[in-house]
Scaffold this active site. Sequence first.
Site, PDB file in Angstrom:
ATOM      1  N   ASP A   1      -6.684  -3.329  -7.303  1.00 17.78           N
ATOM      2  CA  ASP A   1      -7.378  -3.877  -6.145  1.00 17.78           C
ATOM      3  C   ASP A   1      -7.632  -5.353  -6.411  1.00 17.78           C
ATOM      4  O   ASP A   1      -7.791  -5.764  -7.580  1.00 17.78           O
ATOM      5  CB  ASP A   1      -8.703  -3.157  -5.897  1.00 17.78           C
ATOM      6  CG  ASP A   1      -9.321  -3.551  -4.559  1.00 17.78           C
ATOM      7  OD1 ASP A   1      -9.059  -2.857  -3.555  1.00 17.78           O
ATOM      8  OD2 ASP A   1     -10.054  -4.559  -4.509  1.00 17.78           O
TER       9      ASP A   1
ATOM     10  N   TYR B   1     -14.713 -12.772   0.258  1.00 20.20           N
ATOM     11  CA  TYR B   1     -15.490 -11.591  -0.141  1.00 20.20           C
ATOM     12  C   TYR B   1     -16.760 -12.005  -0.886  1.00 20.20           C
ATOM     13  O   TYR B   1     -17.847 -11.462  -0.653  1.00 20.20           O
ATOM     14  CB  TYR B   1     -14.654 -10.673  -1.028  1.00 20.20           C
ATOM     15  CG  TYR B   1     -13.727  -9.752  -0.275  1.00 20.20           C
ATOM     16  CD1 TYR B   1     -14.224  -8.780   0.589  1.00 20.20           C
ATOM     17  CD2 TYR B   1     -12.357  -9.841  -0.424  1.00 20.20           C
ATOM     18  CE1 TYR B   1     -13.377  -7.930   1.284  1.00 20.20           C
ATOM     19  CE2 TYR B   1     -11.494  -9.002   0.267  1.00 20.20           C
ATOM     20  CZ  TYR B   1     -12.010  -8.048   1.123  1.00 20.20           C
ATOM     21  OH  TYR B   1     -11.165  -7.219   1.806  1.00 20.20           O
TER      22      TYR B   1
ATOM     23  N   ARG C   1       0.817  -1.216   0.000  1.00 19.77           N
ATOM     24  CA  ARG C   1       0.000   0.000   0.000  1.00 19.77           C
ATOM     25  C   ARG C   1       0.853   1.269   0.000  1.00 19.77           C
ATOM     26  O   ARG C   1       0.436   2.309   0.494  1.00 19.77           O
ATOM     27  CB  ARG C   1      -0.965   0.026   1.189  1.00 19.77           C
ATOM     28  CG  ARG C   1      -2.040  -1.054   1.111  1.00 19.77           C
ATOM     29  CD  ARG C   1      -3.025  -0.931   2.249  1.00 19.77           C
ATOM     30  NE  ARG C   1      -3.954  -2.058   2.252  1.00 19.77           N
ATOM     31  CZ  ARG C   1      -4.640  -2.457   3.318  1.00 19.77           C
ATOM     32  NH1 ARG C   1      -4.503  -1.826   4.468  1.00 19.77           N
ATOM     33  NH2 ARG C   1      -5.457  -3.486   3.241  1.00 19.77           N
TER      34      ARG C   1
ATOM     35  N   ARG D   1      -3.200   5.992   0.133  1.00 18.07           N
ATOM     36  CA  ARG D   1      -3.843   7.030   0.920  1.00 18.07           C
ATOM     37  C   ARG D   1      -2.911   7.862   1.784  1.00 18.07           C
ATOM     38  O   ARG D   1      -3.272   8.957   2.222  1.00 18.07           O
ATOM     39  CB  ARG D   1      -4.924   6.392   1.799  1.00 18.07           C
ATOM     40  CG  ARG D   1      -6.050   5.771   0.990  1.00 18.07           C
ATOM     41  CD  ARG D   1      -6.938   4.911   1.862  1.00 18.07           C
ATOM     42  NE  ARG D   1      -6.258   3.695   2.292  1.00 18.07           N
ATOM     43  CZ  ARG D   1      -6.804   2.776   3.080  1.00 18.07           C
ATOM     44  NH1 ARG D   1      -8.030   2.957   3.531  1.00 18.07           N
ATOM     45  NH2 ARG D   1      -6.134   1.690   3.411  1.00 18.07           N
TER      46      ARG D   1
ATOM     47  N   ARG E   1      -6.716  11.357  -7.061  1.00 25.74           N
ATOM     48  CA  ARG E   1      -7.875  10.468  -6.938  1.00 25.74           C
ATOM     49  C   ARG E   1      -9.158  11.228  -6.598  1.00 25.74           C
ATOM     50  O   ARG E   1     -10.250  10.638  -6.592  1.00 25.74           O
ATOM     51  CB  ARG E   1      -7.639   9.457  -5.808  1.00 25.74           C
ATOM     52  CG  ARG E   1      -7.004   8.135  -6.172  1.00 25.74           C
ATOM     53  CD  ARG E   1      -7.939   7.104  -6.784  1.00 25.74           C
ATOM     54  NE  ARG E   1      -9.280   7.076  -6.269  1.00 25.74           N
ATOM     55  CZ  ARG E   1      -9.678   6.421  -5.183  1.00 25.74           C
ATOM     56  NH1 ARG E   1      -8.811   5.729  -4.473  1.00 25.74           N
ATOM     57  NH2 ARG E   1     -10.949   6.445  -4.825  1.00 25.74           N
TER      58      ARG E   1
END
Length: 355
Positions: free
Chosen positions: A87, A162, A38, A42, A51
Amino acid sequence: MSANQSPAGKQPTATYESAFLKACRREAVPHTPVWFMRQAGRSLPEYRKVREGIPMLESCMRPELVTEITLQPVRRHGVDAAIFFSDIVVPLKAIGIDLDIKPGIGPVVENPIRSRADLARLRDLTPEDVTYVTEAIGLLTRELGGTPLIGFAGAPFTLASYLVEGGPSRNHEHTKALMYGDPQLWADLLDRLAGITAAFLKVQIEAGASAVQLFDSWVGALAPADYSRSVLPASRKVFEAVAGYGVPRIHFGVGTGELLGLMGEAGADVVGVDWRVPLDEAARRVGPGKALQGNLDPAVLFSSREAVETKTREILDAAAGLEGHVFNLGHGVLPSTDPDALTRLVEYVHTQTAR
């Protein structure tokens, strides 16, 4: 042919001789290579800026945007490898699964897969489904030069969790209920997902990725016997499917201290270790013939510079006898991490391990 291969009779490529790929191959390195899970994301203000107003899944399908985001941490931190911005649910979206990534929640599947009839919704993935991935990797490899690009995918168990739960889950009750209650359906589901995952990794390798990482984010929820019986065959199928490309294959999961040996058996060349197990103990559990990746607790980066360096030194000391070591965090960069702390960490590891 992958960017990290060195064909007989030809000069090795710049990526082939990189510290990262050398460490993955358990060869001597000029310094311990560093990258962060990552790292493209962010924690970077430049990421948040590009983004802004663009949904996550849409971001993953814009080659120019993917290229910019992937390059940002390489420019800022001087890491030894880039990781492709995407992702783990992208291949599921690409084959028509109705899902979205909800801010603050994560991937949410509209109609969970819980019956044999639902398997028909999981068709094969083709390169034509993800042309934006091929285009983005082409752009990236031209920009990165000698810096390797890591492709990645979600492992069959995590994708299944998921799909079966319908979204993130703390206890994985629906997933385990299916795994225990209908072992044949479970095996068929994971086998189908292994094929999709392998196809997605092949697209990335053939486009120019120098290594691949299989993320099994939720597999730490399983006991070793359940992993061995119900997960290992599908993960092994993925690694075997891409073995012929000659690129390093990395396997990582969270809370997998009890599974490290079995994860190594699945076929990875490098086993990722979270922060809960010291690297020297992880090496004992994994056994010889594998490089290790890890494993600073991401929360340590919120402490003082001195504390970060102390904990990093402990990891480097534990890794001193390893056949190969790639320095990383024990999980992904936390969103509120100070980017400067990451830059200082890269510099510290490089300085401390310079040969």
